[in-house]
Design a protein around this motif. Structure first.
Motif, PDB file in Angstrom:
ATOM      1  N   PHE A   1       1.945  11.259   5.421  1.00 58.46           N
ATOM      2  CA  PHE A   1       2.801  10.084   5.530  1.00 58.46           C
ATOM      3  C   PHE A   1       2.356   9.190   6.680  1.00 58.46           C
ATOM      4  O   PHE A   1       1.830   9.662   7.693  1.00 58.46           O
ATOM      5  CB  PHE A   1       4.262  10.504   5.778  1.00 58.46           C
ATOM      6  CG  PHE A   1       4.889  11.164   4.587  1.00 58.46           C
ATOM      7  CD1 PHE A   1       5.366  10.407   3.529  1.00 58.46           C
ATOM      8  CD2 PHE A   1       4.990  12.547   4.523  1.00 58.46           C
ATOM      9  CE1 PHE A   1       5.943  11.021   2.422  1.00 58.46           C
ATOM     10  CE2 PHE A   1       5.566  13.162   3.430  1.00 58.46           C
ATOM     11  CZ  PHE A   1       6.043  12.398   2.370  1.00 58.46           C
ATOM     12  N   GLN A   2       2.643   7.889   6.513  1.00 61.60           N
ATOM     13  CA  GLN A   2       2.273   6.923   7.547  1.00 61.60           C
ATOM     14  C   GLN A   2       2.955   7.262   8.881  1.00 61.60           C
ATOM     15  O   GLN A   2       2.364   7.123   9.934  1.00 61.60           O
ATOM     16  CB  GLN A   2       2.669   5.509   7.081  1.00 61.60           C
ATOM     17  CG  GLN A   2       2.173   4.424   8.001  1.00 61.60           C
ATOM     18  CD  GLN A   2       2.232   3.040   7.369  1.00 61.60           C
ATOM     19  OE1 GLN A   2       2.900   2.821   6.351  1.00 61.60           O
ATOM     20  NE2 GLN A   2       1.549   2.109   7.975  1.00 61.60           N
ATOM     21  N   ASN A   3       4.196   7.761   8.802  1.00 61.51           N
ATOM     22  CA  ASN A   3       4.895   8.120  10.044  1.00 61.51           C
ATOM     23  C   ASN A   3       4.989   9.643  10.224  1.00 61.51           C
ATOM     24  O   ASN A   3       5.859  10.143  10.901  1.00 61.51           O
ATOM     25  CB  ASN A   3       6.286   7.477  10.068  1.00 61.51           C
ATOM     26  CG  ASN A   3       7.037   7.717   8.770  1.00 61.51           C
ATOM     27  OD1 ASN A   3       6.535   8.418   7.877  1.00 61.51           O
ATOM     28  ND2 ASN A   3       8.225   7.176   8.645  1.00 61.51           N
TER      29      ASN A   3
ATOM     30  N   ALA B   1      -3.132   9.830   1.370  1.00 67.23           N
ATOM     31  CA  ALA B   1      -3.044   9.707   2.821  1.00 67.23           C
ATOM     32  C   ALA B   1      -2.825   8.251   3.212  1.00 67.23           C
ATOM     33  O   ALA B   1      -3.618   7.373   2.875  1.00 67.23           O
ATOM     34  CB  ALA B   1      -4.322  10.249   3.460  1.00 67.23           C
ATOM     35  N   ASP B   2      -1.703   8.023   3.914  1.00 62.75           N
ATOM     36  CA  ASP B   2      -1.297   6.668   4.295  1.00 62.75           C
ATOM     37  C   ASP B   2      -1.734   6.399   5.732  1.00 62.75           C
ATOM     38  O   ASP B   2      -1.140   6.937   6.667  1.00 62.75           O
ATOM     39  CB  ASP B   2       0.225   6.558   4.144  1.00 62.75           C
ATOM     40  CG  ASP B   2       0.676   5.118   3.992  1.00 62.75           C
ATOM     41  OD1 ASP B   2      -0.113   4.211   4.308  1.00 62.75           O
ATOM     42  OD2 ASP B   2       1.823   4.909   3.555  1.00 62.75           O
ATOM     43  N   GLU B   3      -2.750   5.600   5.910  1.00 63.68           N
ATOM     44  CA  GLU B   3      -3.302   5.289   7.237  1.00 63.68           C
ATOM     45  C   GLU B   3      -3.564   6.566   8.035  1.00 63.68           C
ATOM     46  O   GLU B   3      -3.082   6.698   9.167  1.00 63.68           O
ATOM     47  CB  GLU B   3      -2.324   4.408   8.036  1.00 63.68           C
ATOM     48  CG  GLU B   3      -1.755   3.218   7.249  1.00 63.68           C
ATOM     49  CD  GLU B   3      -2.481   1.911   7.518  1.00 63.68           C
ATOM     50  OE1 GLU B   3      -3.500   1.943   8.234  1.00 63.68           O
ATOM     51  OE2 GLU B   3      -2.043   0.890   6.988  1.00 63.68           O
TER      52      GLU B   3
ATOM     53  N   LYS C   1       0.822  -1.220   0.000  1.00 68.89           N
ATOM     54  CA  LYS C   1       0.000   0.000   0.000  1.00 68.89           C
ATOM     55  C   LYS C   1       0.852   1.264   0.000  1.00 68.89           C
ATOM     56  O   LYS C   1       0.637   2.170  -0.807  1.00 68.89           O
ATOM     57  CB  LYS C   1      -0.945   0.020   1.228  1.00 68.89           C
ATOM     58  CG  LYS C   1      -1.823  -1.207   1.345  1.00 68.89           C
ATOM     59  CD  LYS C   1      -2.776  -1.125   2.518  1.00 68.89           C
ATOM     60  CE  LYS C   1      -2.122  -1.016   3.905  1.00 68.89           C
ATOM     61  NZ  LYS C   1      -1.322  -2.202   4.288  1.00 68.89           N
ATOM     62  N   SER C   2       1.816   1.344   0.916  1.00 75.07           N
ATOM     63  CA  SER C   2       2.657   2.547   0.982  1.00 75.07           C
ATOM     64  C   SER C   2       3.482   2.681  -0.296  1.00 75.07           C
ATOM     65  O   SER C   2       3.664   3.788  -0.813  1.00 75.07           O
ATOM     66  CB  SER C   2       3.587   2.497   2.200  1.00 75.07           C
ATOM     67  OG  SER C   2       2.831   2.551   3.390  1.00 75.07           O
ATOM     68  N   THR C   3       3.962   1.558  -0.807  1.00 74.74           N
ATOM     69  CA  THR C   3       4.724   1.589  -2.058  1.00 74.74           C
ATOM     70  C   THR C   3       3.871   2.167  -3.181  1.00 74.74           C
ATOM     71  O   THR C   3       4.337   3.015  -3.951  1.00 74.74           O
ATOM     72  CB  THR C   3       5.196   0.159  -2.431  1.00 74.74           C
ATOM     73  OG1 THR C   3       5.963  -0.358  -1.340  1.00 74.74           O
ATOM     74  CG2 THR C   3       6.029   0.158  -3.701  1.00 74.74           C
TER      75      THR C   3
HETATM   76 MG    MG Z   1       2.316   1.103   4.775  1.00 77.34          MG
END
Ligand code: MG
Ligand code: ADP
Length: 226
Positions: free
Chosen positions: A89-91, A166-168, A44-46
């Protein structure tokens, strides 16, 4: 319109090559909301990083509103990204030395599409929309995970980008704040923005135009509804 054709991405992992995306074809209409669901490690993030041009695909094509990302150089790509994409970002990746307000102002000063004298008011407004009016002068280390996540969402909207990735984005939020963020996303889609969200949460009660299921780098389903 976002169009991915035969996109492949492999990483060199410790245990050998990882095929993060395999011959991925995906179409996302302009102004539509798409959710990508899949387990951790499914790619997913990729996939988001390929759409934003942060990562390059190996073979395949990525065409976004006529721009061919796979043919662009790094500088051209960075410039294009600043004007076209808002990323959560996820983080989170907030700047630890800047206040919440300055974190939202930073991309505006960098990209310079919002007139200088309108930036501060806009940053304040965005932080209010994510429920952080009272905390704009706090630094990331003075904010909770959920608050940092909401600053990251406000920052992604700073330059009023046509595409939001939007990642998570609600991974650290309670139900109330999660609902608030989805309402904000819905209003952005109503304004004509293209939204792509990644999640492993249950989203069956939310409205999306397209639901894409990823498993081990392969798109299993892409169902479109209106
Ligand atoms: Mg991810
Ligand atoms: P997701 O976001 O769905 O959890 P990712 O896109 O982060 O999945 O990762 C897809 C696969 O690629 C996973 O197997 C992951 O371990 C691998 N991967 C991601 N980034 C890297 C990297 N920088 N180096 C090596 N392997 C990676």
């Amino acid at each position: 319109m976002i169009q991915l054709t035969k996109v492949n991405k492999t990483y060199q992992g410790l245990g050998g090559q990882v095929h993060a995306l395999i011959d991925t074809d995906l179409s996302i209409d302009q102004g539509a909301s798409t959710v990508i669901i899949g387990k951790s490690g499914s790619g997913k993030s990729t996939l988001l990083n390929i759409i934003s041009g942060i990562d390059r695909c190996e073979g395949g094509e990525v065409v976004i509103n006529g721009s061919k990302l796979h043919t662009m150089g790094e500088n051209e790509l960075a410039k294009w990204r600043g004007r076209n994409i808002g990323i959560v970002f996820q983080n989170f990746q907030l700047m630890p030395t800047l206040s919440a307000l300055d974190n939202v102002l930073f991309p505006m000063d960098l990209v310079q599409v919002i007139p200088a004298k309108a930036r501060k008011t806009r940053a304040q407004q965005l932080l209010s929309e994510v429920g952080l009016a009272a905390k704009m002068h706090k630094f990331p280390n003075e904010l909770s995970g959920g608050e940092i996540q909401r600053v990251a969402i406000a920052r992604a909207l700073a330059n009023d980008p046509p595409i939001i990735l939007a990642d998570e984005p609600t991974g650290n939020l309670d139900t109330q704040n999660s609902d608030r963020i989805y309402q904000l996303f819905e209003s952005l889609v109503q304004q004509g923005k293209t939204l792509v969200i990644v999640t492993h949460e249950n989203i069956s009660h939310r409205n999306f135009n397209q639901v894409v299921t990823l498993q081990d780098g392969i798109i299993l389903h892409a169902t479109q509804s209106l």
